[in-house]
Design a protein around this motif. Structure first.
Motif, PDB file in Angstrom:
ATOM      1  N   GLN A  32     -17.975-114.016  51.363  1.00 40.43           N
ATOM      2  CA  GLN A  32     -17.302-113.633  52.327  1.00 40.43           C
ATOM      3  C   GLN A  32     -16.638-114.956  53.282  1.00 40.43           C
ATOM      4  OE1 GLN A  32     -18.815-110.665  54.855  1.00 40.43           O
ATOM      5  NE2 GLN A  32     -19.804-109.595  52.978  1.00 40.43           N
ATOM      6  N   TRP A  33     -17.674-115.826  53.218  1.00 40.94           N
ATOM      7  CA  TRP A  33     -17.168-117.197  54.185  1.00 40.94           C
ATOM      8  C   TRP A  33     -15.896-117.882  53.494  1.00 40.94           C
ATOM      9  CZ3 TRP A  33     -18.637-117.833  58.856  1.00 40.94           C
ATOM     10  CH2 TRP A  33     -19.619-117.172  59.305  1.00 40.94           C
TER      11      TRP A  33
ATOM     12  N   ASP B 139      -2.386-115.342  61.865  1.00 43.50           N
ATOM     13  CA  ASP B 139      -1.929-115.719  63.027  1.00 43.50           C
ATOM     14  C   ASP B 139      -2.567-114.712  63.977  1.00 43.50           C
ATOM     15  OD1 ASP B 139      -1.159-118.503  62.786  1.00 43.50           O
ATOM     16  OD2 ASP B 139       0.867-117.899  63.186  1.00 43.50           O
ATOM     17  N   ASP B 140      -3.474-115.198  65.086  1.00 42.65           N
ATOM     18  CA  ASP B 140      -3.916-114.402  66.221  1.00 42.65           C
ATOM     19  C   ASP B 140      -5.031-113.237  66.006  1.00 42.65           C
ATOM     20  OD1 ASP B 140      -3.831-114.441  68.868  1.00 42.65           O
ATOM     21  OD2 ASP B 140      -2.216-112.711  69.073  1.00 42.65           O
ATOM     22  N   ARG B 141      -5.370-113.420  64.574  1.00 42.19           N
ATOM     23  CA  ARG B 141      -6.497-112.610  64.386  1.00 42.19           C
ATOM     24  C   ARG B 141      -7.889-113.129  64.516  1.00 42.19           C
ATOM     25  NH1 ARG B 141      -7.139-109.143  58.576  1.00 42.19           N
ATOM     26  NH2 ARG B 141      -9.148-108.127  59.232  1.00 42.19           N
ATOM     27  N   GLN B 142      -8.799-112.412  65.265  1.00 44.53           N
ATOM     28  CA  GLN B 142     -10.035-113.030  65.411  1.00 44.53           C
ATOM     29  C   GLN B 142     -10.903-112.808  64.455  1.00 44.53           C
ATOM     30  OE1 GLN B 142     -11.469-110.672  69.055  1.00 44.53           O
ATOM     31  NE2 GLN B 142     -10.380-112.191  70.265  1.00 44.53           N
ATOM     32  N   VAL B 143     -11.712-113.936  64.283  1.00 41.48           N
ATOM     33  CA  VAL B 143     -12.617-113.819  63.076  1.00 41.48           C
ATOM     34  C   VAL B 143     -13.944-114.713  63.552  1.00 41.48           C
ATOM     35  CG1 VAL B 143     -10.968-114.216  61.234  1.00 41.48           C
ATOM     36  CG2 VAL B 143     -11.644-116.309  62.367  1.00 41.48           C
TER      37      VAL B 143
ATOM     38  N   TYR C  98     -14.743-126.010  73.036  1.00 37.73           N
ATOM     39  CA  TYR C  98     -13.319-126.820  73.139  1.00 37.73           C
ATOM     40  C   TYR C  98     -13.604-128.063  72.104  1.00 37.73           C
ATOM     41  CZ  TYR C  98     -15.716-130.440  75.846  1.00 37.73           C
ATOM     42  OH  TYR C  98     -16.629-131.326  76.448  1.00 37.73           O
ATOM     43  N   ASP C  99     -14.603-128.741  72.007  1.00 32.55           N
ATOM     44  CA  ASP C  99     -14.575-130.106  71.110  1.00 32.55           C
ATOM     45  C   ASP C  99     -15.318-129.746  69.630  1.00 32.55           C
ATOM     46  OD1 ASP C  99     -17.307-129.350  72.023  1.00 32.55           O
ATOM     47  OD2 ASP C  99     -18.023-131.415  72.447  1.00 32.55           O
ATOM     48  N   CYS C 100     -15.155-128.420  69.142  1.00 33.90           N
ATOM     49  CA  CYS C 100     -15.787-128.116  67.843  1.00 33.90           C
ATOM     50  C   CYS C 100     -14.984-128.046  66.946  1.00 33.90           C
ATOM     51  CB  CYS C 100     -16.734-126.824  67.995  1.00 33.90           C
ATOM     52  SG  CYS C 100     -18.132-126.885  69.322  1.00 33.90           S
ATOM     53  N   ARG C 101     -15.508-128.358  65.532  1.00 32.03           N
ATOM     54  CA  ARG C 101     -14.456-128.062  64.458  1.00 32.03           C
ATOM     55  C   ARG C 101     -14.966-126.739  63.625  1.00 32.03           C
ATOM     56  NH1 ARG C 101     -14.635-129.757  59.000  1.00 32.03           N
ATOM     57  NH2 ARG C 101     -16.846-130.742  59.443  1.00 32.03           N
ATOM     58  N   VAL C 102     -14.086-126.086  63.214  1.00 36.20           N
ATOM     59  CA  VAL C 102     -14.536-124.869  62.334  1.00 36.20           C
ATOM     60  C   VAL C 102     -14.755-125.359  61.071  1.00 36.20           C
ATOM     61  CG1 VAL C 102     -13.624-122.932  61.245  1.00 36.20           C
ATOM     62  CG2 VAL C 102     -13.215-123.269  63.864  1.00 36.20           C
ATOM     63  N   VAL C 103     -15.873-124.940  60.603  1.00 38.68           N
ATOM     64  CA  VAL C 103     -16.663-125.478  59.365  1.00 38.68           C
ATOM     65  C   VAL C 103     -16.279-124.287  58.254  1.00 38.68           C
ATOM     66  CG1 VAL C 103     -18.650-125.936  57.775  1.00 38.68           C
ATOM     67  CG2 VAL C 103     -18.359-126.924  60.219  1.00 38.68           C
ATOM     68  N   LYS C 104     -16.613-123.217  58.596  1.00 39.88           N
ATOM     69  CA  LYS C 104     -15.982-121.885  57.583  1.00 39.88           C
ATOM     70  C   LYS C 104     -15.925-120.879  58.405  1.00 39.88           C
ATOM     71  CE  LYS C 104     -21.126-121.356  56.790  1.00 39.88           C
ATOM     72  NZ  LYS C 104     -22.098-121.114  55.666  1.00 39.88           N
ATOM     73  N   TRP C 105     -15.153-119.850  58.033  1.00 43.49           N
ATOM     74  CA  TRP C 105     -14.704-118.554  58.893  1.00 43.49           C
ATOM     75  C   TRP C 105     -14.764-117.156  57.936  1.00 43.49           C
ATOM     76  CZ3 TRP C 105     -10.542-115.610  57.436  1.00 43.49           C
ATOM     77  CH2 TRP C 105      -9.735-116.220  56.606  1.00 43.49           C
ATOM     78  N   MET C 106     -14.803-116.093  58.789  1.00 41.15           N
ATOM     79  CA  MET C 106     -14.826-114.804  57.787  1.00 41.15           C
ATOM     80  C   MET C 106     -14.139-114.005  58.600  1.00 41.15           C
ATOM     81  SD  MET C 106     -18.778-113.751  57.769  1.00 41.15           S
ATOM     82  CE  MET C 106     -18.521-112.096  57.086  1.00 41.15           C
ATOM     83  N   TYR C 107     -13.810-112.934  58.102  1.00 40.77           N
ATOM     84  CA  TYR C 107     -12.979-111.662  58.806  1.00 40.77           C
ATOM     85  C   TYR C 107     -14.200-110.884  59.136  1.00 40.77           C
ATOM     86  CZ  TYR C 107      -8.471-112.507  56.747  1.00 40.77           C
ATOM     87  OH  TYR C 107      -7.355-113.189  56.597  1.00 40.77           O
ATOM     88  N   ILE C 108     -14.170-110.312  60.472  1.00 36.55           N
ATOM     89  CA  ILE C 108     -15.184-109.479  60.957  1.00 36.55           C
ATOM     90  C   ILE C 108     -15.331-108.145  60.101  1.00 36.55           C
ATOM     91  CG2 ILE C 108     -16.139-108.542  63.057  1.00 36.55           C
ATOM     92  CD1 ILE C 108     -14.590-110.624  64.635  1.00 36.55           C
ATOM     93  N   PRO C 109     -16.474-107.784  59.578  1.00 34.49           N
ATOM     94  CA  PRO C 109     -16.494-106.476  58.771  1.00 34.49           C
ATOM     95  C   PRO C 109     -16.538-105.488  59.759  1.00 34.49           C
ATOM     96  CG  PRO C 109     -18.389-108.107  58.159  1.00 34.49           C
ATOM     97  CD  PRO C 109     -17.620-108.806  59.342  1.00 34.49           C
ATOM     98  N   SER C 110     -15.498-104.073  59.294  1.00 35.77           N
ATOM     99  CA  SER C 110     -15.575-103.107  60.001  1.00 35.77           C
ATOM    100  C   SER C 110     -16.974-102.512  60.056  1.00 35.77           C
ATOM    101  CB  SER C 110     -14.530-102.274  59.466  1.00 35.77           C
ATOM    102  OG  SER C 110     -14.729-101.802  58.204  1.00 35.77           O
ATOM    103  N   GLU C 111     -17.021-101.244  61.019  1.00 30.27           N
ATOM    104  CA  GLU C 111     -18.436-100.844  60.749  1.00 30.27           C
ATOM    105  C   GLU C 111     -18.590-100.323  59.669  1.00 30.27           C
ATOM    106  OE1 GLU C 111     -18.947 -97.837  64.093  1.00 30.27           O
ATOM    107  OE2 GLU C 111     -17.505 -99.254  65.219  1.00 30.27           O
ATOM    108  N   LYS C 112     -17.588 -99.584  58.832  1.00 29.51           N
ATOM    109  CA  LYS C 112     -17.775 -99.257  57.578  1.00 29.51           C
ATOM    110  C   LYS C 112     -17.983 -99.960  56.023  1.00 29.51           C
ATOM    111  CE  LYS C 112     -15.438 -94.723  58.711  1.00 29.51           C
ATOM    112  NZ  LYS C 112     -14.569 -93.913  58.593  1.00 29.51           N
TER     113      LYS C 112
END
Length: 81
Positions: A17-18, A28-32, A63-77
């Motif tokens: 998932q990561w 763009d503009d989607r929270q993860v 503010y001073d952090c670098r993103v190492v990895k990301w994933m979509y936030i799973p829905s409740e289902k």
């Protein structure tokens, strides 16, 4: 043996998932959910979004952090929203 197989499958599914930000970025503009490289912060995980070619954090704490990895936030289902 069944429990070990279940645990191994769970770990693999979670790892898949990561996403690597050097390879793929979210819409763009989607929270993860992101993991940062900020070892000096108490929390290395945060909610973030990617917009106009940069990562943004609703909280200035990262503010001073670098993103190492990301994933979509799973829905409740489960699965992606």
């Amino acid at each position: 043996m069944i429990i070990a197989a279940f645990v191994a499958g769970f770990k693999e599914a979670h790892t898949l998932q990561w996403k690597d930000p050097a390879v793929e970025i979210p819409e763009d503009d989607r929270q993860v959910l992101v993991e940062t490289d900020c070892k000096d912060k108490e929390l290395r995980y945060a909610i973030s979004y990617f917009l106009a070619g940069a990562w943004h954090f609703p909280d200035d704490w990262y503010y001073d952090c670098r993103v190492v990895k990301w994933m979509y936030i799973p829905s409740e289902k489960g699965g992606e929203k």
